[in-house]
Design an enzyme around this catalytic site. Structure first.
Site, PDB file in Angstrom:
ATOM      1  N   SER A 121      18.377 -36.599  -0.790  1.00 23.76           N
ATOM      2  CA  SER A 121      19.812 -36.318  -0.675  1.00 23.76           C
ATOM      3  C   SER A 121      20.585 -37.557  -0.282  1.00 23.76           C
ATOM      4  CB  SER A 121      20.067 -35.282   0.416  1.00 23.76           C
ATOM      5  OG  SER A 121      19.270 -34.168   0.238  1.00 23.76           O
ATOM      6  N   HIS A 142      18.780 -34.616  -8.079  1.00 21.73           N
ATOM      7  CA  HIS A 142      19.170 -33.958  -6.839  1.00 21.73           C
ATOM      8  C   HIS A 142      19.654 -32.536  -7.097  1.00 21.73           C
ATOM      9  CE1 HIS A 142      21.982 -33.492  -3.233  1.00 21.73           C
ATOM     10  NE2 HIS A 142      20.761 -33.407  -2.783  1.00 21.73           N
ATOM     11  N   GLU A 154      22.654 -33.512  -9.585  1.00 27.41           N
ATOM     12  CA  GLU A 154      23.125 -34.889  -9.638  1.00 27.41           C
ATOM     13  C   GLU A 154      21.962 -35.754 -10.138  1.00 27.41           C
ATOM     14  OE1 GLU A 154      26.464 -35.136  -6.080  1.00 27.41           O
ATOM     15  OE2 GLU A 154      24.364 -35.175  -5.524  1.00 27.41           O
ATOM     16  N   ASN A 192      27.063 -34.629  -1.268  1.00 24.83           N
ATOM     17  CA  ASN A 192      26.734 -34.799   0.146  1.00 24.83           C
ATOM     18  C   ASN A 192      27.634 -35.820   0.823  1.00 24.83           C
ATOM     19  OD1 ASN A 192      24.835 -32.853   0.032  1.00 24.83           O
ATOM     20  ND2 ASN A 192      23.072 -34.223  -0.005  1.00 24.83           N
TER      21      ASN A 192
HETATM   22  N1  LIG Z   1      17.616 -28.656   2.344  1.00 23.06           N
HETATM   23  C1  LIG Z   1      18.544 -28.892   1.454  1.00 23.06           C
HETATM   24  O1  LIG Z   1      19.569 -28.190   1.424  1.00 23.06           O
HETATM   25  C2  LIG Z   1      18.376 -30.008   0.447  1.00 23.06           C
HETATM   26  C3  LIG Z   1      19.180 -30.004  -0.700  1.00 23.06           C
HETATM   27  C4  LIG Z   1      18.973 -30.985  -1.676  1.00 23.06           C
HETATM   28  C5  LIG Z   1      18.010 -31.955  -1.475  1.00 23.06           C
HETATM   29  N2  LIG Z   1      17.253 -31.950  -0.319  1.00 23.06           N
HETATM   30  C6  LIG Z   1      16.220 -32.993  -0.197  1.00 23.06           C
HETATM   31  O2  LIG Z   1      14.995 -32.426  -0.599  1.00 23.06           O
HETATM   32  C7  LIG Z   1      13.920 -33.032   0.109  1.00 23.06           C
HETATM   33  C8  LIG Z   1      13.115 -31.946   0.806  1.00 23.06           C
HETATM   34  O3  LIG Z   1      13.940 -31.302   1.776  1.00 23.06           O
HETATM   35  P1  LIG Z   1      13.629 -29.835   2.299  1.00 23.06           P
HETATM   36  O4  LIG Z   1      14.858 -29.368   2.996  1.00 23.06           O
HETATM   37  O5  LIG Z   1      13.066 -29.023   1.220  1.00 23.06           O
HETATM   38  O6  LIG Z   1      12.500 -30.136   3.402  1.00 23.06           O
HETATM   39  P2  LIG Z   1      11.456 -29.130   4.041  1.00 23.06           P
HETATM   40  O7  LIG Z   1      11.127 -29.695   5.375  1.00 23.06           O
HETATM   41  O8  LIG Z   1      11.948 -27.737   3.981  1.00 23.06           O
HETATM   42  O9  LIG Z   1      10.184 -29.231   3.067  1.00 23.06           O
HETATM   43  C9  LIG Z   1       9.400 -30.391   2.908  1.00 23.06           C
HETATM   44  C10 LIG Z   1       7.999 -29.973   2.446  1.00 23.06           C
HETATM   45  O10 LIG Z   1       7.269 -31.145   2.127  1.00 23.06           O
HETATM   46  C11 LIG Z   1       5.921 -30.960   2.533  1.00 23.06           C
HETATM   47  N3  LIG Z   1       5.259 -32.251   2.681  1.00 23.06           N
HETATM   48  C12 LIG Z   1       5.357 -33.134   3.701  1.00 23.06           C
HETATM   49  N4  LIG Z   1       4.571 -34.188   3.448  1.00 23.06           N
HETATM   50  C13 LIG Z   1       3.983 -34.002   2.253  1.00 23.06           C
HETATM   51  C14 LIG Z   1       3.036 -34.740   1.485  1.00 23.06           C
HETATM   52  N5  LIG Z   1       2.587 -35.894   1.894  1.00 23.06           N
HETATM   53  N6  LIG Z   1       2.631 -34.220   0.296  1.00 23.06           N
HETATM   54  C15 LIG Z   1       3.085 -33.030  -0.125  1.00 23.06           C
HETATM   55  N7  LIG Z   1       3.972 -32.289   0.582  1.00 23.06           N
HETATM   56  C16 LIG Z   1       4.419 -32.761   1.762  1.00 23.06           C
HETATM   57  C17 LIG Z   1       6.068 -30.173   3.831  1.00 23.06           C
HETATM   58  O11 LIG Z   1       4.863 -29.503   4.132  1.00 23.06           O
HETATM   59  C18 LIG Z   1       7.219 -29.240   3.518  1.00 23.06           C
HETATM   60  O12 LIG Z   1       6.783 -28.018   2.993  1.00 23.06           O
HETATM   61  C19 LIG Z   1      14.541 -34.026   1.055  1.00 23.06           C
HETATM   62  O13 LIG Z   1      14.549 -35.296   0.455  1.00 23.06           O
HETATM   63  C20 LIG Z   1      15.972 -33.505   1.197  1.00 23.06           C
HETATM   64  O14 LIG Z   1      16.877 -34.503   1.553  1.00 23.06           O
HETATM   65  C21 LIG Z   1      17.407 -30.982   0.610  1.00 23.06           C
END
Ligand SMILES: NC(=O)c1ccc[n+]([C@@H]2O[C@H](COP(=O)([O-])OP(=O)(O)OC[C@H]3O[C@@H](n4cnc5c(N)ncnc54)[C@H](O)[C@@H]3O)[C@@H](O)[C@H]2O)c1
Length: 596
Positions: A121, A142, A154, A192
């Site tokens: 993000s 994204h 995006e 964002n």
């Molecule tokens: N939460 C949102 O609203 C949102 C929206 C768009 C983008 N993002 C982006 O998406 C990405 C993930 O965010 P999220 O909110 O889903 O996080 P999250 O914490 O909910 O999920 C992350 C997952 O990654 C797994 N993980 C960690 N290390 C790993 C590895 N080495 N190999 C495989 N899996 C691994 C974890 O076990 C976890 O299930 C981030 O870059 C975030 O910025 C988030």
């Protein structure tokens, strides 16, 4: 010919990853879904199952399609399972070093022609790409939360991303039924970059007890038509993720203080209050992962008795003013059964107000929203006057005259001399300090702000502003009156912009700055906010409706009071106002409306 993607990999099945898996599998693409450990994989599998089961229950997905969807997903622990996919999307936590390690590993494991994408993000896609030997095949894709629902994607290209990779990914987005905006690699991209300053500001309001979580969220939902309030959205995003995004944006985006995470966020993350995913964040949820909010110790008691607690009885209301707001407010009170005295500066003005009021009530009758009898009864409750002295025995006065402090102060000084003791004196000002008006009287404890939104008969929100001198009884009375009017009253302190304008206008101003910097177009920015965040209008559509002059004036007030450098009005906004491009009302603002 766009490249065919038959199998994609998704790394990390948390909030975003599980949703992204669903998007691909729903569109007939095989998915290799990868997690770091067996328990994490199980959690991801359960999230996917929960989401598709909900879709079936809502009738949005046939059972057979759900089963076919699940058959397309192959779950595995570790990146080695991704050896033969066409494209990988990484959705692991928002840490640069972690993402770089994963990309180096993906580069080793995946086919040489595979595209490697990140769902980051806020981190630099360029910095992630240089961890591989194929930065020209690295791109940002994204998705928005929840990925199966939000239409926007995006697509982020770096200076080295190959044009055909961008084109292939754009075609893929179209196949997924998504709308894409393709942009360069900049902190927070479009949505964002515009969203997180607002979210952080809302957390700051909550932290400083400026308003309750319920009131902050209700204000933005009801005042701006947003699908959810900022604190509920923080819980959905995940507070740990939100913290990391803010922190990165602060560091990458010019150290704008508005992106420095509010200290409360760090405390909540440390305490394990991560939002929905942990079952508790700003709100408490039925269980971890559940969208259902359950009452907790901070939930207000919203019974009628509680609302009326300490409130004074109001039967007769005076409304001063003859403009749009005054007219709407007279209608609202009269329809709710109050006896209303309208005071204007002369019979002619009263006649005009009466005319527009009748037109509005008649519209209600034509639309079947009001019976003729109720219309007549409402009209019968209103008396018309040009003399403030007629307000001697009202229980509440609502002032809605011109937005000039000297005029309002003089009016309140007169009301102070005329009105009986115990009356609540309310101003509808949207930008002046209520305390200035209150101190023009000898009874500042009885003075509140009642900030109605335009059009008052339609908009469900009223901001109740209590100054440092307002008594609890006056606040309780104002809240009880809002409830009796069928409106949601949200209580806040006496700061420039109250809740809604303070959170809304800096965001609009930021959108203008983004346009000014030529990062994106007005159309793409509007798209991003509508399709990525579910906003009813994009910032430029809204600015043209509100009026650029009005928006500039509000933004200036916020800047002058709060001295926040990031609130400085965008030069482009000032120039457009100077040029007379004020929006729809002059047929030209950010867009040309002359042919519509
Ligand atoms: N939460 C949102 O609203 C949102 C929206 C768009 C983008 N993002 C982006 O998406 C990405 C993930 O965010 P999220 O909110 O889903 O996080 P999250 O914490 O909910 O999920 C992350 C997952 O990654 C797994 N993980 C960690 N290390 C790993 C590895 N080495 N190999 C495989 N899996 C691994 C974890 O076990 C976890 O299930 C981030 O870059 C975030 O910025 C988030």
């Amino acid at each position: 010919m766009a490249r065919e993607f038959t199998t994609v990999g998704v790394v990390g099945l948390g909030t975003m990853g599980a949703g992204i898996v669903e998007v691909f599998a729903r569109n007939g693409i095989d998915v290799v879904a990868v997690e770091i450990s067996a328990p994490a994989l199980e959690r991801g599998r359960a999230t996917l199952a929960g989401s598709t089961d909900r879709a079936v229950a809502k009738g949005k997905l046939a059972e057979a399609d759900r089963d076919a969807l699940h058959d397309r997903v192959h779950f595995a622990v570790g990146l080695d399972a991704l050896h033969s996919v066409d494209l990988v999307i990484e959705a692991v936590p928002e840490h640069l070093d972690l993402k770089q390690r994963i990309f180096a590993e993906l580069d080793r494991v995946c086919r040489p022609d595979a595209i490697l994408a990140t769902n980051t993000s806020s981190l630099s896609v360029t910095e992630i790409s240089v961890a591989t030997t194929r930065p020209n095949q690295v791109i940002g894709i994204h998705f928005f939360n929840p990925a199966p629902v939000m239409k926007l994607v995006e697509v982020v290209r770096t200076v080295v991303t190959a044009p055909e990779v961008v084109a292939d990914v754009e075609a893929l987005c179209a196949r997924l039924g998504k709308v894409d905006v393709t942009i360069n690699d900049r902190a927070g991209f479009i949505a964002n970059a515009l969203l997180f300053g607002y979210l952080n500001h809302a957390v700051g309001m909550f932290e400083s007890h400026y308003a309750t979580r319920e009131d902050i969220d209700a204000a933005m939902k009801l005042g701006c038509g947003l699908p959810m309030g900022p604190l509920a959205l923080m819980d959905l995003i995940g507070l740990d993720t939100a913290y990391e995004i803010l922190d990165t944006m602060y560091r990458r985006g010019g150290r704008d203080r508005r992106h420095a995470p509010v200290p409360l966020l760090k405390q909540m993350v440390t305490a394990g209050l991560l939002g929905r995913k942990s079952g508790r964040g700003f709100y408490t949820y039925e269980r971890p992962g559940s969208p259902k909010v359950v009452p907790d110790e901070a939930t207000p008691v919203a019974t009628e008795a509680a609302l009326a607690d300490g409130a004074r009885a109001i039967a007769k209301v005076g409304v001063v003013g003859s403009g749009t707001m005054a007219t709407g407010i007279i209608e609202v009170f009269a329809k709710a059964g109050y006896e209303v005295i309208s005071v204007t500066r002369g019979a002619e003005k009263s006649a005009k107000v009466c005319e527009s009021l009748k037109t509005s009530l008649n519209k209600g009758v034509v639309r079947g929203k009001l019976s003729e009898a109720d219309r007549d009864a409402a009209l019968g409750r209103i008396s018309w006057s040009a003399t403030l002295e007629h307000l001697a025995d009202v229980d509440l006065v609502v002032e809605a005259v011109i937005e000039e402090l000297s005029v309002k102060k003089a009016l309140f000084a007169s009301l102070d001399e005329i009105c009986k003791p115990g009356v609540v004196l309310a101003t509808t000002t949207s930008s002046l300090p209520v305390i200035d008006v209150a101190m023009a009287t000898q009874r500042p404890a009885d003075v509140v702000g009642l900030h109605f939104f335009n059009p008052a008969p339609v908009m469900p929100l009223v901001e109740v502003i209590r100054t440092i001198r307002t008594s609890p009884e006056a606040t309780a009375t104002a809240r009880a009156v809002c409830a009796a009017l069928g409106k949601t009253g949200v209580v806040c302190g006496d700061r420039s912009g109250f809740i809604v304008n303070a959170l809304l206008f800096p965001y609009l101003n930021d959108a203008v700055k983004m346009l000014e910097a030529s990062y994106s177009t007005a159309d793409d920015i509007d798209h991003a906010m509508k399709l990525g965040c579910g906003y009813p209008m994009g910032p430029f559509e809204l600015l043209d409706v509100v009026g650029l002059d009005v928006s500039l004036a509000i933004q200036r007030e916020l800047y002058l009071e709060l001295r926040e450098p990031g609130f400085a009005p965008a030069p482009l906004l000032e120039h457009l106002v100077t040029a007379g491009y004020l929006g729809r009302k002059t047929r030209r603002g950010f867009r040309d409306h002359s042919h519509r």
